[in-house]
Design an enzyme around this catalytic site. Structure first.
Site, PDB file in Angstrom:
ATOM      1  N   GLU A 309      15.994  12.543   0.978  1.00 36.90           N
ATOM      2  CA  GLU A 309      14.935  12.193   1.927  1.00 36.90           C
ATOM      3  C   GLU A 309      15.211  12.686   3.346  1.00 36.90           C
ATOM      4  O   GLU A 309      15.037  11.951   4.318  1.00 36.90           O
ATOM      5  CB  GLU A 309      14.718  10.676   1.923  1.00 36.90           C
ATOM      6  CG  GLU A 309      14.195  10.189   0.583  1.00 36.90           C
ATOM      7  CD  GLU A 309      14.074   8.674   0.503  1.00 36.90           C
ATOM      8  OE1 GLU A 309      13.035   8.201   0.074  1.00 36.90           O
ATOM      9  OE2 GLU A 309      15.055   7.971   0.853  1.00 36.90           O
TER      10      GLU A 309
HETATM   11  C1  ACM Z   1      17.067   7.563  -2.879  1.00 37.42           C
HETATM   12  O1  ACM Z   1      16.537   6.676  -3.563  1.00 37.42           O
HETATM   13  N1  ACM Z   1      16.605   7.835  -1.674  1.00 37.42           N
HETATM   14  C2  ACM Z   1      18.192   8.309  -3.376  1.00 37.42           C
END
Ligand code: ACM
Length: 511
Positions: A309
């Site tokens: 992310e």
């Molecule tokens: C994640 O769930 N951002 C690895």
């Protein structure tokens, strides 16, 4: 045989007929040489409720021990997969044989499930003798894990957990033959590990959490967690999440920020909001120092460097950053693990392991990024979010957990998938293993974590340990189908053991 229930299901379990084994006041445990520590561990499990002395004989076996429990290390058993064991029980005694102490430890987890659940004493609680008829049926079990890496992840960044809470979680996952605990040690909301060369990470970056106050693990705390994990044959996998999920570091050190101004600390639950300045000289000193210190305090082979992310960087800057970070990690002597987005780089340190967290039906980019690790000589850990993220709501839960990842997730869903059937083109031999993750934005304390993890974590642990079911590419010719109807009564029986141990679980999730 239907009354004999074991989770995760062993490779083979057959009744030998005849009288059961009966543990009594005269019983002894024979565990010589490298088996001695597991023998003491077993005695520690069985003494409180039985009230029996159960002396552990660490010397050579002798006839006087014939009706006791014998733990035997046998190098010839190495023909079996690492971590495997055989267990033979009957009126004349119980013998667990394995090539490694880890195999004996896993055999002990099976053995305790052959005794009545009431033999379990509460973890860390009252240990008065309960009295009972402590019998185990006469069986022959041969067993070995399907995957070498069987993990749980605990997010200790969003909220603060004590050493006692983490070591308790280690004890609970070890029951299921899970052998890695991945600690998510840094995120936007908190930095949780002492780093001597960057002290403001804990002076400032640890001061916040989503629901409570601040906190962090000192190096002594971390050493205590690592040592406790080792005693349960669990390897600690530390994660420092980079280059995103870094607000706690960005609030601690201005020079890590694009623009050179420190951010404010953050207690919200948005994701994708932060990045280090990937071109700043200070950022690379930070990465090298943190990697060096974490590697020095971690005996296990893995170092997780995040990579998920990173929503504010260009694809090119992200790929350049993770390539260089993976090489810094590898230079520390560790095998780097990264969330699957890290596979956007084709220039990772060779052997970098990818952790897949997309869905059972992967989006094209997630599948491609995952295969990129294999193309670069690495393997993959599977944590599909819609079945193995244990913070997602149960169908009837509300206060704890979150709703994304196609939630809610039932126990049946957590059980109904196969690691080798998710990413097209990812062969079983490239699957290092499976990990059940728990993110803690909504959880204060290990009781909340246990209620979200159990009983679904039992389902994921069986997928990680038990043989490939019929219908999967690696299934043995005589493999059985994976059947929730068959699993469900074993899970219900195991819940009695959770009750005896004082481990919380989501009760209405049981059939
Ligand atoms: C994640 O769930 N951002 C690895």
């Amino acid at each position: 045989m239907s009354s004999i229930t074991v989770v995760p299901a062993p490779v083979s379990l057959t009744s030998r007929g005849g009288d059961p084994f009966r543990l009594d006041a005269a019983s002894r445990i024979n565990a010589a040489g490298g088996a001695a520590a597991v023998g003491e561990y077993l005695a520690g499990l069985l003494r409180p409720r039985t009230g029996f002395a159960l002396p552990v004989d660490a010397g050579a076996d002798d006839a006087a021990d014939a009706a006791g429990i014998r733990l035997t290390l046998d190098p010839a058993a190495s023909a079996a997969a690492p971590d495997g064991y055989t267990l033979r029980s009957g009126a004349d005694g119980i013998t667990i044989t394995a090539a490694s102490a880890a195999g004996l430890f896993h055999g002990v987890q099976t053995l305790r499930q052959l005794f009545p659940a009431a033999i379990e004493a509460p973890l860390g609680g009252d240990t008065g003798a309960a009295g009972g008829d402590w019998v185990a049926p006469a069986v022959l079990i041969t067993d070995a894990p399907r995957f070498a890496y069987r993990g749980a992840m605990l997010d200790v960044a969003r909220n603060v957990f004590s050493v006692a809470e983490v070591t308790r979680y280690i004890d609970t996952i070890a029951l299921l033959k899970l052998n890695h605990l991945h600690l998510h040690l840094s995120d936007d909301q908190g930095w949780r590990l002492q780093i001597d060369s960057w002290p403001r990470l804990t002076e400032i970056g640890s001061s916040t959490s989503v629901l409570g106050g601040g906190g962090f693990f000192t190096k002594a705390d971390y050493a205590e967690i690592v040592a406790h994990a080792a005693s349960r044959f669990v390897t600690i996998v530390p994660e420092i999440d980079l280059p995103g999920h870094t607000n706690a570091a960005l609030a601690s050190y201005a020079e890590l920020n694009i623009g050179g101004v420190a951010t404010s600390t953050y207690r919200g639950t948005e994701v994708g909001i932060s990045t280090v300045d990937t071109t700043a000289e200070a950022t690379w000193r930070f990465v090298e120092d943190v990697v060096r210190e974490v590697a020095e305090m971690t005996p296990g082979p893995y170092l997780h460097l995040g990579g998920d992310e990173s929503l504010t960087l260009s694809a090119e800057d992200f790929a350049r950053f993770v390539a260089r970070a993976s090489r810094v990690g590898a230079a520390s002597g560790k095998t780097v693990i990264g969330w699957h987005e890290m596979g956007q780089s084709g220039d990772l340190a060779p052997g970098t392991v990818g952790q897949y967290w997309d869905y059972l039906v992967p989006r094209a980019d997630a599948a491609a990024h995952t295969l990129s690790f294999v193309e670069q000589g690495g393997s993959v850990i599977l944590s599909p979010a819609d079945v193995s993220y244990l913070d997602i709501h149960y169908p009837d839960s509300d206060r704890l957990g979150q709703d994304w990842a196609d939630g809610p997730t039932s126990v049946e869903q957590a059980y109904s998938w196969d690691p080798a059937a998710i990413v097209p083109g990812l062969p079983e031999e490239s699957v290092l293993g499976v990990e059940a993750a728990i993110w803690t934005e909504t959880m204060l304390g290990i009781e909340d974590v246990e209620v979200m993890a159990f009983p679904r974590i039992v389902a994921v642990a069986e997928i990680a340990w038990s043989p490939a079911p019929a219908g999967t590419p690696s299934a043995a010719p005589d493999a059985a189908e994976r059947s929730f109807a068959e699993f469900s009564p074993r899970l219900t029986a195991f819940a009695e053991r959770l009750d005896a141990l004082g481990i919380r679980y989501h009760r209405t999730a049981l059939a």
